[in-house]
Scaffold this active site. Sequence first.
Site: not given
Length: 733
Positions: A464, A534
């Site tokens: 990430d 997301d």
Amino acid sequence: MNCKPILFAAVALAAIPASAEKIHISTSEASMVLDAEAGRPLHFVYFGAPLGTADVEALDNSGSRYLKAYPVYGLEAARETAMSVTHPDGNMTLDPVVRSVETSKDADGATVITVRMTDRVYPFGINVNYRTYPDAGVIETWVDAVNNGKKDVELREFASGYLPVRSGDVYLTSFYGSWANEARMEEEPLTHGMKIIKNKDGLRNTHTAHPEVMFSLDGRPRENEGRVIGAALEYPGNYRLRIDTDDSDYHHFFAGINEDNSAYTLAKGETFTTPALALAYSQEGKGGVSRQFHNWARRHRLAHGTETRKILLNSWEGVYFDINEQGMHAMIDDIASMGGELFVMDDGWFGVKYPRNNDSSSLGDWTVDTRKLPKGIGNLVDKARSAGIDFGIWIEPEMTNSVSELYEAHPEYIIKPSNREPVQGRGGTQLVLDLANPKVQELVFEVVDTLLTKYPGIDYIKWDSNAPVMNHGSQYLPANRQSHLQHEYWRGFSKVMDRIRAKYPDVTIQACASGGGRANYGILPWFDEFWVSDNTDALQRVFMQWGTSHFFPAVAMGSHISATPNHQTFRTIPMKFRIDVAMSGRLGMEIQPKNMTDEEKAMCRGAIAQYKEIRPVVQQGDLYRLLSPYDGKGLASLMYVTPGKEQAVFYWWKIETFADQHLPRVPMAGLDPDALYTVTELNRVDNTPLPFEGKTFTGRYLMDNGLEIPYTNNVDYHKRTDYSSRVLRLDRK
Ligand code: DGJ
């Protein structure tokens, strides 16, 4: 060769030389022709449908204008240029001419043609490179700037490539967005003036705009007809795409690193190599370009691109930071019992002095928090193995927080200007590590190396990156190289990733950056896939995945079934629709299974079993987009077809609902017209089968007419919702 010397005004400054030296770069899908006569500038002659020898020879007679293949700044009327420099004596002009043309083969079996140019006066070289693959239609181009002099040269502009696109009725397809709404598609006619698509985030270069565009040359973009050029910049950092429609007959397309605040000082003897720009051409519309990019990506640009991906459960939306052993064990058992193949533990598992309970601390302290996981990671790897699945883990190794043991020990590792306190990002404390610094490169490598050496059972890493580069400044680079920060960051990153991949070639690595911030061809060679967004809301995903599919294959697109109401949009969507959307990408789950009903679990178990059967078709097949959600017809539909056309999967999603609605019937595409296909509905919830269930149709009928899909699912009254979707499998008899 029959060459007519013609002099053009304005942008077409070149006369066609009497003894032109043509370079014909060809793939199965396209030809590019350049004129590389020694002692003259390199000229662009043609990019389009494949040409035979006679056509190439006849090009000089076609009336086409020959433009510079790599326009440089200084001597001609000031137009947009690909490269500009300042020589040591202050001279700001370039005048490169061809010296030689070389052909070589690279390790990937590709052919590389290098046109070497040097300035007529200054010791400065420009090599323009073109790479073609024997099994893919894409042509890559990039440039080396070479300082053969004794003093520094300043590079002010350094595009990877330039392409003139003949004006007429040209439309641009591009992608924009923001967090939780990535890869929205936009289509517009190209009009006069300059269109700039750019990124300055530093790390998440597809968070907003994308460095990929398509040019539809025959009016409004169509999926399966019309001439289309596709272009993708293969760079993970800041970029700038320019399309200048000036007073010539061309749209001038430039793509490269965003030079803003990133001028490069080229030392004596140094070569600066730009990232590559990948180009494709198709006469089969945008779909043709997408299929070429997907094929190229799977074979050459994606880690393990020709292999299928595992079906996983990721812990993020299920538990967020609330990681504990019991919870992880339960999730492992749940995904295993639904037929999944991998469990990924997301953020929240680490931090000793500072436990990672939220996003305000601990990045950099990659030691397991034994208060949460008393038996450590090894226990989870073993647990997954005994449940018959694999284990994966989340890390964010390019980052730290000011609240962390790493930062306390090494404040000099962060990106920050001298004499200033750093502005802090996510959680009020996040900071970006300075990968220009070799010690930081070592540290980031060690994060991964330690995990994978200690726990060889780790099969998957979610990598990430949740902050932009703020605080322009490197504590490592000298004062006169501060504008190299972005360049050195990505060089450092490449070194780390090369080492990781050399030592751990088999681990699956997902690129994630605040969701879909790293869906780019610059990063993919080291990564197997990316997290699209997301936002897991199935309806909004139809739009985002549609945009993403223009350049990226389904095998790379993480697409998860999540909870309802959705955590980002708060929309309530039935499980059937959530499954049917997630199954059009790399299927996974992003949910707390213990909150699911038995019926929902059974549906997911069924869907996972059926996805396993169609997985090769979805992940390795040819994509045909049929009806765009952006067309406002109330529907979206696409299908995947195996290259041999033996099997296909058809998706149909109703994206708006009105009573007494009339939706279009969707003709299919990509099938063998003369073959017979049997239709089977997947994820069926209806009380009665569809009229065409188990029936056989010719590919021609299906492509001319499609099937009449009922607008609603035929379920018990209390189960009806405003959503409807269908997935049909087609098997050739
Ligand atoms: C941002 C990612 O996009 C999410 O999926 C999740 O991994 C969080 N970071 C964790 O902090």
